[in-house]
Motif scaffolding. Structure first.
Motif, PDB file in Angstrom:
ATOM      1  N   SER A  91      45.493 -10.522  52.411  1.00 41.14           N
ATOM      2  CA  SER A  91      44.280 -11.057  51.825  1.00 41.14           C
ATOM      3  C   SER A  91      43.223 -11.107  52.909  1.00 41.14           C
ATOM      4  N   GLU A 200      48.137 -13.003  46.917  1.00 41.12           N
ATOM      5  CA  GLU A 200      46.797 -13.538  46.713  1.00 41.12           C
ATOM      6  C   GLU A 200      46.896 -14.986  46.241  1.00 41.12           C
ATOM      7  N   SER A 201      46.037 -15.828  46.785  1.00 40.58           N
ATOM      8  CA  SER A 201      46.067 -17.242  46.441  1.00 40.58           C
ATOM      9  C   SER A 201      44.653 -17.748  46.205  1.00 40.58           C
ATOM     10  N   VAL A 202      44.552 -18.888  45.528  1.00 37.78           N
ATOM     11  CA  VAL A 202      43.264 -19.543  45.302  1.00 37.78           C
ATOM     12  C   VAL A 202      43.451 -21.036  45.519  1.00 37.78           C
ATOM     13  N   TYR A 203      42.510 -21.633  46.252  1.00 42.65           N
ATOM     14  CA  TYR A 203      42.527 -23.066  46.483  1.00 42.65           C
ATOM     15  C   TYR A 203      41.478 -23.715  45.598  1.00 42.65           C
ATOM     16  N   SER A 204      41.882 -24.734  44.831  1.00 45.37           N
ATOM     17  CA  SER A 204      40.965 -25.390  43.916  1.00 45.37           C
ATOM     18  C   SER A 204      41.354 -26.845  43.726  1.00 45.37           C
ATOM     19  N   LEU A 245      44.366 -14.227  39.964  1.00 47.69           N
ATOM     20  CA  LEU A 245      43.651 -15.477  40.196  1.00 47.69           C
ATOM     21  C   LEU A 245      42.374 -15.197  40.976  1.00 47.69           C
ATOM     22  N   VAL A 246      41.284 -15.852  40.589  1.00 49.07           N
ATOM     23  CA  VAL A 246      40.027 -15.719  41.320  1.00 49.07           C
ATOM     24  C   VAL A 246      39.364 -17.089  41.395  1.00 49.07           C
ATOM     25  N   PRO A 247      38.625 -17.368  42.462  1.00 50.79           N
ATOM     26  CA  PRO A 247      37.916 -18.648  42.590  1.00 50.79           C
ATOM     27  C   PRO A 247      36.504 -18.540  42.031  1.00 50.79           C
ATOM     28  N   LEU A 252      39.417 -22.781  39.324  1.00 48.66           N
ATOM     29  CA  LEU A 252      40.413 -21.718  39.217  1.00 48.66           C
ATOM     30  C   LEU A 252      40.153 -20.889  37.973  1.00 48.66           C
ATOM     31  N   ILE A 298      36.749 -13.153  44.956  1.00 55.07           N
ATOM     32  CA  ILE A 298      36.322 -14.038  46.027  1.00 55.07           C
ATOM     33  C   ILE A 298      35.165 -14.844  45.467  1.00 55.07           C
ATOM     34  N   GLU A 299      34.801 -15.937  46.145  1.00 53.17           N
ATOM     35  CA  GLU A 299      33.606 -16.657  45.710  1.00 53.17           C
ATOM     36  C   GLU A 299      32.414 -15.697  45.743  1.00 53.17           C
TER      37      GLU A 299
END
Length: 358
Positions: A91, A200-204, A245-247, A252, A298-299
């Motif tokens: 990533s 791939e990860s997303v932080y929320s 997953l997308v931020p 999320l 991505i943002e």
């Protein structure tokens, strides 16, 4: 007047320039070069760049990659000579312009980071618990501080025994430059994250999420404040051809598509309920029909792609009319080389001088 401006003020002005303009400013004079190398591009004013890295199944050298400039709509070739040949991209640490790599071939995990624009490269320290094929997640605390989480994986085989799943979680902090063992995790989650997670990860909202690729799709979440794990279902998870997953502004989202080119965007709301917030037009959906579609987000941007030459559908903020409105657009593929499969990532180019971490 410009010649007499202090370096810190010039650096702040240069931070608003897109990377190509920043490079030209650096070539003006010694004073501007010094100020420009201290500037970090303001990511809130520019769309992210798409980077295409060849997969292991291609004959293209893995140290080559192509990057798409969304401002000038051009493709550029970059050479990642400093990255070891047996490395796979996981990533990006997008706001810092870094790509996160791991070794291939089932060897114990040793992560590394590279700035594709400056060529800077370094290995992260070894984990406290050696493991292969764990899930890897990134949290960008600020534009100069990030954390990497490693969950699950296969432990090393003991003398006379077999390897087993490693039910622990570790965290790397870029400020301290070391790994911390965060504690144990349910074996069920360790197994699913080891076998079916593409990394791939997303932080929320205090939770780090990974999506498992097994049909039906599902989501594994780690709650930072409570050290607890939870599992979420994915809308239409058993019928989607692809899902990712997308931020988006700290929330999320899931982007998923079916075989007929129907692409939908869902957002996670209260009580872990999903709601539809966007559907891609039929026109763009038809261009993706044919299988093998992948998605990365991505943002500030989401990209659906298949390979280097087929073109991409991008969903991003409409900077021309309304910065709060997003629009779908078609990006022509790169025709400079023979078509080949890729791993797509998003990042914001960082041309600043070497940081204390790199």
């Amino acid at each position: 007047m410009w010649n007499n401006l202090p370096s810190d003020l010039l650096a702040n002005i240069f931070s608003y320039l897109p990377p190509p303009s920043l490079v030209r400013a650096m070539a003006t004079c010694h004073h501007w070069h010094h100020s420009a190398t201290s500037a970090t591009t303001n990511i809130h004013h520019h769309p992210p760049w798409f980077i295409a890295l060849p997969t292991r199944t291609t004959t293209i050298p893995t140290h080559l990659c192509f990057i798409h400039n969304p401002i000038q709509t051009t493709w550029h070739l970059l050479n990642l000579d400093n990255v070891p040949s047996l490395s796979r991209p996981i990533s990006t640490i997008g706001s810092q312009g870094l790509i996160l790599f791991k070794p291939s071939g089932g060897v114990p995990l040793r992560l590394s980071v590279c700035n594709p624009f400056t060529g800077q490269f370094r290995h992260l320290p070894s984990l406290q618990k050696p493991r292969t094929n764990p899930a890897v997640g990134v949290i960008e605390v600020s534009t100069s501080h990030f954390k990497v989480y490693v969950a699950g994986g296969m432990s090393e085989a003991t003398s006379g025994g077999a390897a087993s799943y490693e039910p622990t979680l570790e965290m790397f902090d870029s400020r301290t430059n070391n790994w911390i063992l965060m504690g144990s995790m349910p074996v069920e989650f360790a197994v699913r994250l080891t076998v079916w997670t593409p990394n791939e990860s997303v932080y929320s909202c205090g939770v780090l999420y990974w999506m498992t690729s097994a049909r039906a799709y599902s989501i594994m979440g780690y709650e930072m404040g409570t050290n607890k794990w939870k599992k979420l279902s994915v809308p239409m998870g058993d019928t989607l051809e692809f899902a990712a997953l997308v931020p988006h502004d700290g929330k999320l989202r899931v982007v998923g598509g079916s075989h007929d080119g129907d692409v939908t965007v869902w957002e996670l709301g209260e009580e872990d309920n999903w709601k539809v917030i966007e559907r891609m037009s039929v026109e763009f959906g038809k261009r993706l029909v044919g299988g093998g579609t992948k998605c990365v987000g991505i943002e500030g941007g989401v990209c659906l792609y298949r390979d280097i030459g087929s073109g991409m559908v991008v969903w991003r903020r409409d900077r021309d009319n309304n910065k709060d409105k997003w629009k779908w657009c078609w990006i022509e593929g790169c025709n400079r080389v023979e078509n080949y499969p890729i791993k797509g990532l998003f990042l914001h180019p960082n041309l600043a001088a070497a940081s204390t971490f790199i």
